[in-house]
Design an enzyme around this catalytic site. Sequence first.
Site, PDB file in Angstrom:
ATOM      1  N   ARG A 164     -19.016  20.049  46.013  1.00  0.00           N
ATOM      2  CA  ARG A 164     -19.190  18.827  45.221  1.00  0.00           C
ATOM      3  C   ARG A 164     -19.492  17.662  46.144  1.00  0.00           C
ATOM      4  O   ARG A 164     -18.800  17.449  47.148  1.00  0.00           O
ATOM      5  CB  ARG A 164     -17.930  18.529  44.404  1.00  0.00           C
ATOM      6  CG  ARG A 164     -17.604  19.643  43.412  1.00  0.00           C
ATOM      7  CD  ARG A 164     -16.432  19.319  42.543  1.00  0.00           C
ATOM      8  NE  ARG A 164     -16.055  20.478  41.738  1.00  0.00           N
ATOM      9  CZ  ARG A 164     -15.020  20.524  40.906  1.00  0.00           C
ATOM     10  NH1 ARG A 164     -14.245  19.455  40.775  1.00  0.00           N
ATOM     11  NH2 ARG A 164     -14.741  21.608  40.218  1.00  0.00           N
ATOM     12  N   ARG A 166      -9.566  15.996  48.835  1.00  0.00           N
ATOM     13  CA  ARG A 166     -10.900  15.831  48.242  1.00  0.00           C
ATOM     14  C   ARG A 166     -11.959  16.155  49.294  1.00  0.00           C
ATOM     15  O   ARG A 166     -12.328  15.325  50.112  1.00  0.00           O
ATOM     16  CB  ARG A 166     -11.071  14.404  47.709  1.00  0.00           C
ATOM     17  CG  ARG A 166     -12.279  14.235  46.787  1.00  0.00           C
ATOM     18  CD  ARG A 166     -12.368  12.811  46.273  1.00  0.00           C
ATOM     19  NE  ARG A 166     -11.267  12.461  45.411  1.00  0.00           N
ATOM     20  CZ  ARG A 166     -11.231  12.675  44.099  1.00  0.00           C
ATOM     21  NH1 ARG A 166     -12.239  13.245  43.499  1.00  0.00           N
ATOM     22  NH2 ARG A 166     -10.171  12.322  43.388  1.00  0.00           N
ATOM     23  N   GLU A 178      -3.131  16.523  40.970  1.00  0.00           N
ATOM     24  CA  GLU A 178      -3.774  17.591  40.206  1.00  0.00           C
ATOM     25  C   GLU A 178      -4.055  18.816  41.072  1.00  0.00           C
ATOM     26  O   GLU A 178      -4.572  18.708  42.175  1.00  0.00           O
ATOM     27  CB  GLU A 178      -5.087  17.082  39.605  1.00  0.00           C
ATOM     28  CG  GLU A 178      -5.826  18.145  38.809  1.00  0.00           C
ATOM     29  CD  GLU A 178      -7.283  17.788  38.566  1.00  0.00           C
ATOM     30  OE1 GLU A 178      -8.077  18.722  38.343  1.00  0.00           O
ATOM     31  OE2 GLU A 178      -7.638  16.592  38.625  1.00  0.00           O
ATOM     32  N   SER A 195      -6.894  22.149  36.190  1.00  0.00           N
ATOM     33  CA  SER A 195      -7.287  21.492  34.951  1.00  0.00           C
ATOM     34  C   SER A 195      -7.743  22.583  33.991  1.00  0.00           C
ATOM     35  O   SER A 195      -8.665  23.338  34.300  1.00  0.00           O
ATOM     36  CB  SER A 195      -8.429  20.499  35.217  1.00  0.00           C
ATOM     37  OG  SER A 195      -8.634  19.645  34.125  1.00  0.00           O
ATOM     38  N   ARG A 234      -5.609  22.844  47.581  1.00  0.00           N
ATOM     39  CA  ARG A 234      -4.515  21.965  47.152  1.00  0.00           C
ATOM     40  C   ARG A 234      -3.180  22.716  47.138  1.00  0.00           C
ATOM     41  O   ARG A 234      -2.134  22.124  47.378  1.00  0.00           O
ATOM     42  CB  ARG A 234      -4.837  21.332  45.807  1.00  0.00           C
ATOM     43  CG  ARG A 234      -6.028  20.379  45.897  1.00  0.00           C
ATOM     44  CD  ARG A 234      -6.175  19.483  44.694  1.00  0.00           C
ATOM     45  NE  ARG A 234      -7.296  18.570  44.889  1.00  0.00           N
ATOM     46  CZ  ARG A 234      -7.543  17.505  44.129  1.00  0.00           C
ATOM     47  NH1 ARG A 234      -6.738  17.216  43.117  1.00  0.00           N
ATOM     48  NH2 ARG A 234      -8.590  16.733  44.361  1.00  0.00           N
TER      49      ARG A 234
END
Length: 426
Positions: A264, A279, A351, A354, A392
């Site tokens: 990403r 990130r 997070e 999701s 994560r």
Amino acid sequence: MLDIQWLRNDLERVAERLETRGHPFDPAQFQALESERKEVQVRTQNLQSERNQLAKLIGQCKARGEDATAPLDRAAGVNRQLSELETRLADLQRRLEVLLLMLPNLPHESVPVGRDEQDNVELRRVGCPPVFDFPVRDHVDIGETLGLLDFKAASKLSGARFSVLRGGLARLHRALAQFMLDTHTQEHGYTEAYVPYLVNAETLRGTGQLPRFEADLFKVPRGEQECHYLIPTAEVPLTNLVRNEILRETDLPLRLTAHTPCFRSEAGAYGKDVRGLIRQHQFDKVELVQIVHPDRSYEALEELTGHAERILQLLELPYRVIVLCTGDMGAGSSKTYDLEVWVPAQQTYREISSCSNCEAYQARRMQARFRNETGRTELVHTLNGSGVAVGRALVAILENYQTASGAVRIPTVLRPYMGGENLIGP
């Protein structure tokens, strides 16, 4: 993609629900396009009917040996008008399709209305954050001190927001992915898949990344005309496996999982979470996808969320579950649960998964259907969720399992994947 009949038959209600998502939508623009489309389509149909009548008349004139100049001239004029109208109609239909492709999904009625993450609703907390009797360090300090996490080398190779893992940390990263796959395939009934990391534009349109989120993708040109994209998540190839397919009702539900890197560009996210592994431009996930009967997609959402939760429970990591408000959901989702894991150095939950029900939003774009018991075809419902984000999870383990000596304890469930070792570091 939304069903265009919803806009045609209940435009005001659709606009109200999109408003709750904070999406700018101008009903007048749709009405103008739709009105023009209707007008052009009626004119086109009338001229097509006239062309058919003229063709019949010309044939009769020729059969009787009569002069057909007048109907031939009229037919030529009709054909010219038809060509212009058909081009105009195709353009209007394309513009309507683009408008639909850019609209987000409608939120389920159970989703709390809100503007942003401040309006999300916490449902439950599981586990207690650890208490340390020494100064808590973040995962960057821990990994770099152990000599196993190297951002400098990654920057030399690729630039910012990449990382190099070495030794026990690289093995722990691999162990996490293997543990997640084993749990989901052996306990939760998912079928593992190995999928391409490069996909075409049609595949990304199917799950909704294109055209709306092209800036977030890594584009890979191939020749002068063609290009591929690096996958932002395994949701993309896994869900598109049913694109343009008609499944048997007995095939449902399909449960698929894959471990892949995800890429990403994080357009517009610079300055946010720039330190460490939270990130990154490249990160790993074990993805969960379900393709289900429309009548049981919300039951499936609870089930899928539970599967992701099970990973955190087995890792003995504290976490909480929140339901996202209308303004914070991803564009394709009708309802989303986020799992947030405790990060000691930040003293907050972050997070890690999701889990979303997209209802028929993706299926309509992909034309993914099943044949029901009456023999008619219906759109399936698609769901996806991280089961979970590997990087994560690694961050959470480094920080929650850190020791005063600088070493990191290995969660019990991962020790068989680590050759029986129970510690990384001194």
